[in-house]
Design an enzyme around this catalytic site. Structure first.
Site, PDB file in Angstrom:
ATOM      1  N   LYS A 108      67.408  31.345   1.579  1.00 53.03           N
ATOM      2  CA  LYS A 108      68.458  31.246   2.608  1.00 53.03           C
ATOM      3  C   LYS A 108      69.358  30.047   2.320  1.00 53.03           C
ATOM      4  O   LYS A 108      70.581  30.153   2.404  1.00 53.03           O
ATOM      5  CB  LYS A 108      67.825  31.081   4.003  1.00 53.03           C
ATOM      6  CG  LYS A 108      67.310  32.395   4.568  1.00 53.03           C
ATOM      7  CD  LYS A 108      66.446  32.192   5.806  1.00 53.03           C
ATOM      8  CE  LYS A 108      65.825  33.516   6.224  1.00 53.03           C
ATOM      9  NZ  LYS A 108      64.788  33.362   7.252  1.00 53.03           N
TER      10      LYS A 108
ATOM     11  N   GLN B 240      62.182  29.186  11.313  1.00 53.68           N
ATOM     12  CA  GLN B 240      61.457  30.193  10.527  1.00 53.68           C
ATOM     13  C   GLN B 240      60.157  30.581  11.239  1.00 53.68           C
ATOM     14  O   GLN B 240      59.331  29.717  11.552  1.00 53.68           O
ATOM     15  CB  GLN B 240      61.168  29.630   9.123  1.00 53.68           C
ATOM     16  CG  GLN B 240      60.522  30.611   8.172  1.00 53.68           C
ATOM     17  CD  GLN B 240      61.423  31.787   7.790  1.00 53.68           C
ATOM     18  OE1 GLN B 240      62.621  31.628   7.557  1.00 53.68           O
ATOM     19  NE2 GLN B 240      60.858  32.970   7.750  1.00 53.68           N
TER      20      GLN B 240
ATOM     21  N   ASP C  34      69.791  33.942  14.614  1.00 56.09           N
ATOM     22  CA  ASP C  34      68.780  34.990  14.457  1.00 56.09           C
ATOM     23  C   ASP C  34      68.887  36.030  15.569  1.00 56.09           C
ATOM     24  O   ASP C  34      68.297  37.105  15.486  1.00 56.09           O
ATOM     25  CB  ASP C  34      67.375  34.363  14.509  1.00 56.09           C
ATOM     26  CG  ASP C  34      66.691  34.361  13.140  1.00 56.09           C
ATOM     27  OD1 ASP C  34      67.148  35.089  12.242  1.00 56.09           O
ATOM     28  OD2 ASP C  34      65.689  33.635  12.994  1.00 56.09           O
TER      29      ASP C  34
END
Ligand code: NDP
Length: 298
Positions: A55, A99, A122
């Site tokens: 990422k 994460q 997200d």
């Protein structure tokens, strides 16, 4: 109709990243700064570390700033929440990604609830989930299902009236996927572990999205000829060669490929789209924070 086509998510994601790069150049010219994405990694989980590294690399490649915050698995809930609050207030940061999964002693939901919804790239915050549910276009939408929708629209054009079956009802993939398909006026069924006669449910679908996490569980014979299949699953299984492993999806692709209109491969289908959409969401969030219109075509 030519049947048996592989849907190249890797190529589509590369094109999308190209368009995002152009959007970032435009953003920098207007805002006088780069969009910034902060990624928080707790603990040493090897798979999570790999994701975070890729990422970060992809973020820099499209011209954005990447900020990584690595914290030991021993971090307390209060310390992690404090970090997220700092990032909420940091003007350089447009997107915050924590994460998942977090170590067991930490509460995923409480941490996600702390993220400023405007920086929730997200799309897991209840504010963004709620906006998606009511069809508010300002929602930041979870990356994997939005990537799946982009692939489907690229393949099929207008999805209106199509029969779609989503297998899996997680908050990360299944539920937002179903909401997106409903938003495109599909007739949507969500199947899950209690669904009876899954084979016949799948068989009526023009669009199948498999997000189960069980290797090749969806058999080729379940899929209607001419259907389009998006395989979200990532499952590590033993390879033919002794001691090696490989990644397979949730769909028995070898059985399905001859009679589907299109199917995403695993790997190289949905996976690359997830990171590209994360960058897209970061640019969209940055544009909104600066009062700029998000670039068209993303
Ligand atoms: P979850 O484990 O959260 O959800 C799995 C879903 O599948 C649940 O709703 C479960 O039903 C359902 N399910 C389990 N067994 C069956 C069964 N036998 N029949 C029908 N439904 C079943 O997984 P995620 O949604 O997080 O992920 C799904 C898959 O997608 C995983 O392989 C994951 O690795 C992959 N993934 C890939 C991404 C990518 O970038 N390509 C990103 C995110 C995930 P129930 O609710 O009843 O338990």
């Amino acid at each position: 109709m030519t049947l048996g086509k592989t849907i190249d998510g890797k190529a589509f994601a590369a094109k999308l990243r190209g368009r995002i790069g152009e959007g970032v150049t435009d953003f920098v010219a207007k805002a006088g700064r780069k969009p910034g994405l902060a990624v928080v990694l707790v603990g040493e989980d090897p798979a999570s570390s790999v994701y975070v590294r890729s990422k970060g690399k992809a973020t820099v490649e499209v011209g954005m700033e990447s900020y990584e915050f690595k914290r030991p698995a021993t971090i307390s809930q209060e310390e992690l929440i404090e970090l997220v609050e700092e990032l909420n207030g940091d003007p350089r940061v447009d997107g915050i990604l924590v994460q998942l999964p977090l170590p067991k002693h930490l509460d995923d939901a409480a941490v996600i609830a702390t993220i400023n919804p405007a920086k929730d790239v997200d799309g897991f915050h209840v504010v963004n989930a709620g906006k998606l549910a009511v069809g508010d276009p300002s929602a930041l939408v979870p990356c994997t299902p939005l990537g799946c929708l982009m692939l489907l629209k690229d393949e099929l054009g207008d999805l209106s009236g199509k029969e779609a079956v989503v297998i899996g009802r997680s908050n990360i993939v299944g539920k937002p996927m179903a909401a997106l398909l409903l938003g495109e006026s599909c007739t949507v069924t969500i199947a899950h572990s209690r669904t009876q006669d899954l084979a016949s449910v799948v068989h009526r679908a023009d669009i199948v999205v498999a997000a189960v996490g069980r290797p090749e569980m969806i058999k080729g014979s379940w899929i209607k000829p001419g259907a389009t299949v998006i395989d979200v699953g990532i499952n590590r299984v033993p390879a033919e060669e002794e001691g090696k492993s490989k990644i397979v999806g949730d769909v028995a692709t070898a059985e399905a490929i001859s009679h589907v209109a299109g199917i995403t491969p695993v790997p190289g289908g949905v996976g690359p789209m997830t990171i590209a959409v994360l960058l897209r969401n970061t640019l969209v969030a940055a544009s909104a924070r600066e009062g700029l219109t998000a670039p068209a075509g993303l």
